[in-house]
Scaffold this active site. Structure first.
Site, PDB file in Angstrom:
ATOM      1  CG  ASP A   1       8.823   2.363  -4.505  1.00  0.00           C
ATOM      2  OD1 ASP A   1       9.930   2.713  -4.963  1.00  0.00           O
ATOM      3  OD2 ASP A   1       7.763   2.959  -4.762  1.00  0.00           O
TER       4      ASP A   1
ATOM      5  CG  ASP B   1       7.707   7.282 -10.322  1.00  0.00           C
ATOM      6  OD1 ASP B   1       7.310   6.106 -10.425  1.00  0.00           O
ATOM      7  OD2 ASP B   1       8.086   7.781  -9.249  1.00  0.00           O
TER       8      ASP B   1
HETATM    9  C1  GLA Z   1       7.346   5.622  -6.101  1.00  0.00           C
HETATM   10  C2  GLA Z   1       7.006   4.679  -7.225  1.00  0.00           C
HETATM   11  C3  GLA Z   1       5.596   4.936  -7.689  1.00  0.00           C
HETATM   12  C4  GLA Z   1       4.652   4.762  -6.518  1.00  0.00           C
HETATM   13  C5  GLA Z   1       5.049   5.668  -5.390  1.00  0.00           C
HETATM   14  C6  GLA Z   1       4.229   5.396  -4.143  1.00  0.00           C
HETATM   15  O1  GLA Z   1       7.468   6.925  -6.547  1.00  0.00           O
HETATM   16  O2  GLA Z   1       7.908   4.815  -8.280  1.00  0.00           O
HETATM   17  O3  GLA Z   1       5.260   4.057  -8.733  1.00  0.00           O
HETATM   18  O4  GLA Z   1       4.657   3.426  -6.112  1.00  0.00           O
HETATM   19  O5  GLA Z   1       6.413   5.515  -5.044  1.00  0.00           O
HETATM   20  O6  GLA Z   1       4.577   6.198  -3.099  1.00  0.00           O
END
Ligand code: GLA
Length: 740
Positions: A479, A549
């Site tokens: 990420d 997301d």
């Molecule tokens: C990002 C990712 C999510 C999750 C969060 C965790 O927003 O896109 O899927 O993994 O971080 O903090």
């Protein structure tokens, strides 16, 4: 031969199966001029095009009006400050304080195969699959050599372009202030453009509009390709639609700052430029050194946007994505993020894994919150050791337990980041990107590690690889949850600060390259606050990327349509989400969430132990569908049938196997129509001569509603009733076709 040089006319002709691209060396001055890009031409056209003399400019040898020539010549690699007032591709700041550049032809090279780009992603192909042209020119006043590199693919209508700049030594060091990767000039037509815009949780929404005079561009200065704008530009003939008409698509194989620009000039010509954003860019090129610019892919389609999408999909599946999972079904995962957020422990994860494994889910992914003392998003990034309060005994007991259930185990990390509240920051505060004397801007309470520094890259690598080796971890979600600000590096000299943005991206690439080489069995999924770094650069390292997301299936219709405009369905991370959805609060049927997620990599992101029993009961059926249809979805040709973004009522897409023996149609009724019959859905891409068995899938009852046999031509030209009238809002249907 896909690339020829016509000595007499001094013209290069590059051919893909259905397109040609032509470049002329001007008779005087060695300028490199763009001649043609479009439908494939026969080789004799080289003479014809020269005879047509369609270019409206005065010759460059007309010294009295040389400026007029410069300002309308279709330069293949336009330089700066010498009379071409349209935007250029290349400028410098030399030690004498001058910024002008020029390109004068010296020599060319044609060879089979395709070169890579040092330390950066690039499409690839064998000597049988690709052919490359390198045209080298010189800017003698600056002592620079400029090489424009073009590769054509024999199986796809795509051309890859990049540029190399070499300091020949006139100056010990010269600052490159702009090195774009490609320029294509088009003449005298009216075009529309397509850009992809967005934000967090609504990435890559299609925006088509007429191209007016002046410069129109999208860009990023965020240190990544970004949620907001995308390194893509589509140039469309006015009459082009999904299936017909001429479309040109340009996509940048790079994951940092970019610019993608179309400029309509005073003479109605259009210049398309793409490359690293020159803002805050300054690269010191020492004598003997070479700067390599990233690659641009251009695709020409005479079959509208659909044709363009299918070429990008084919190219990226065959010539960009690498590794074990390139051509494989991915394990169906369950991710605990929206199930638990930070509130989990071994026991909770095992309870999710137990239920998930009973239902046929194949991998548990533990998301954010397992390390340091991280119980919310304000701490611990950089402290990559297990929080034993949550996971007693560390990762191994948990992973072993999950493996015993017959499931794989995957983990989340955010390796590029550092929390001010972390041991790492206390030890190495200078490892964060920041400007001395300024309090750095935080985002999600975190700062970004300075990956331009080798010692930082090495530290991060050691931590990531250490975690991966500590247990049987088979998947990593990498990420990146904030964009860059306060561009300053303690590791770079004052004159080299302008190199930071690009060096940061090179640091990310170096890390991921090492990772995939050392862990060839690892499935890597990139992610950036959802889909802020969904670009071809990252696809070179990971075969799939978290798309957004926002997992609401209705929002996903738009997001996945925009993403699939360029990227294959096999690359789109997609999960069945919780309900009501965590970003929109919308309630949708479980089966619809499944239909939409089946268009991507497929998985679940909810607490499977707590969802209604009837939803649980659907999971094995969805999984059976995944196993049955994923090969087709992953490898098939993608056709867009209807877009909810455009019609505000319904959506439909189809995948057809390359041999046209199978197809899968998904129809989503977003808003029910009153007192109307089902609209006929006209399929695409089938063989009109073949007969197909058409199966209406009724997932709820795990039954096939009915099977009928119809001919390809009837299905495509008359259409089929998808039987969704009166079903209500947010209802979907899948229809499977198999050659009879
Ligand atoms: C990002 C990712 C999510 C999750 C969060 C965790 O927003 O896109 O899927 O993994 O971080 O903090």
């Amino acid at each position: 031969m896909n690339i020829i040089f016509n000595e007499q006319n001094r013209v290069f002709k590059l051919d893909t199966p259905n397109s040609s691209y032509m470049i002329k060396i001007a008779d005087t001055d060695g300028f490199l001029l763009h001649m043609y890009y479009g439908r494939r031409l026969s080789d004799t056209c080289t003479d014809d095009l020269c005879r047509l003399e369609q270019h409206p400019f005065v010759p460059s040898k007309n010294e009295r009006e040389r400026a007029s020539f410069m300002d309308c010549a279709p330069f293949e690699y336009p330089c700066h400050g010498l009379g071409d007032y349209r935007d250029d591709a290349f400028s410098v700041l030399n030690p004498d304080g001058h910024t002008a550049t020029s390109f004068s032809y010296r020599f060319y090279k044609i060879y089979n195969g395709k070169p890579g780009i040092t330390g950066m992603p690039a499409t690839f192909g064998t000597e049988e699959e690709c052919e490359t042209l390198e045209i080298t020119g010189e800017d003698a006043a600056n002592g620079l050599e400029i090489t424009c590199v073009y590769s054509v693919f024999k199986d796809t209508d795509a051309i890859a372009r990049s540029v190399r700049i070499k300091n020949l030594g006139k100056y010990e060091s010269i600052k490159l202030t702009k090195v774009l990767s490609s320029c294509t000039d088009f003449y005298g037509e009216d075009y529309d453009t397509i850009f992809l815009h967005g934000s967090w949780a609504r990435e890559r929404i299609i925006d088509r509009k007429p191209l007016g005079y002046g410069k129109h561009y999208v860009s990023s200065l965020r240190g990544e390709s970004s949620h907001q704008e995308h390194p893509f530009i589509g140039l469309l003939a006015k009459n082009a639609d999904e299936d017909n008409g001429e479309v040109y698509g340009f996509n940048f194989v790079y994951s940092g700052n970019f610019i993608a620009q179309a400029e309509k000039s005073q003479f109605d010509s259009v210049r398309v430029l793409m490359g690293i954003n020159p803002v805050d860019f300054g690269w010191n090129l020492k004598a003997g050194e070479v700067f390599e610019a990233p690659e641009v892919i251009s695709v020409y389609s005479a079959q509208g946007l659909g044709g363009m999408s299918r070429s990008f999909h084919d190219l990226y599946r065959k010539h960009l994505i690498r590794g074990k999972y390139k051509d494989r079904k991915r394990p169906i995962l369950i991710n605990n993020w929206e199930a638990t957020y930070f509130d989990f422990n071994t026991e909770k994860l095992i309870s999710i894994a137990k239920k998930a494994s009973e239902l046929g889910i194949e991998m548990l992914v533990m998301d954010d919150g397992w390390f340091g003392h991280r119980n919310d998003d304000s701490t611990s990034l950089g402290d990559w050791y297990v929080n034993e309060e949550k996971l007693p005994g560390g990762l191994k007991p948990l992973v072993d337990e999950v493996n015993k259930l017959g499931m794989k185990f995957g983990i989340w990390m955010e390796p590029e980041m550092i929390s001010p509240d972390s041991d790492l920051f206390h030890t190495h505060p200078d490892w964060a990107i920041q400007i001395p004397g300024r309090d750095p801007v935080k985002s999600r309470a975190q700062l970004v590690l300075d990956l331009s520094r080798k010692e930082v890259v090495d530290y991060v690598y050691e931590k990531v690889s250490g975690i991966l080796k500590s247990a049987n971890i088979e998947y990593l979600k990498w990420d990146m949850n904030r964009q860059l600000t306060d561009l300053g590096s303690y590791g770079l000299s004052s004159e080299a600060q302008g190199e930071l943005f690009h060096r940061y991206v090179l640091g990310v690439y170096a890390l991921q390259e090492r990772l995939i080489n050392d862990f060839p069995n690892l499935l890597l999924e990139n992610c950036s606050g959802g889909g802020a770094r969904f670009d071809p650069g990252m696809l070179y390292y990971s075969p799939q990327i978290w798309t957004s997301d926002d997992q609401d299936p209705i929002e996903r219709l738009k997001i996945q349509q925009g993403t699939a405009l360029i990227y294959p369905l096999s690359t789109m991370g997609a999960h069945v989400c919780d309900c009501p959805n965590h970003t929109t609060g919308r309630t949708t049927p479980f089966e619809l969430r499944g239909y939409v997620a089946l268009a991507g990599t497929f998985g679940y992101e909810l607490d499977v132990t707590r969802i209604p029993k009837e939803d649980q009961a659907l999971i094995p059926k969805q999984i059976a569908m995944y196993h049955k249809y994923n090969e087709l979805v992953r490898t098939g040709d993608y056709y867009r049938i209807a877009s909810f973004t455009d019609n505000h009522e319904w959506d439909a897409w189809e995948v057809v196997s390359p041999d046209k023996s199978e197809a899968l149609l998904t129809v989503v009724n977003v808003m029910a129509r009153v007192n109307m019959k089902s609209r006929p859905v006209k399929l695409k891409g089938l063989d009109p001569q073949k007969k197909y068995t058409v199966t209406f899938i009724n997932i709820k009852d795990n039954a096939e509603e009915e099977t009928i046999t119809l001919s390809g031509d009837a299905l495509m030209y008359a259409g089929i009733n998808p039987r969704i009238a009166g079903m209500g809002d947010y209802k979907g249907k899948m229809i499977y076709l198999k050659e009879y």
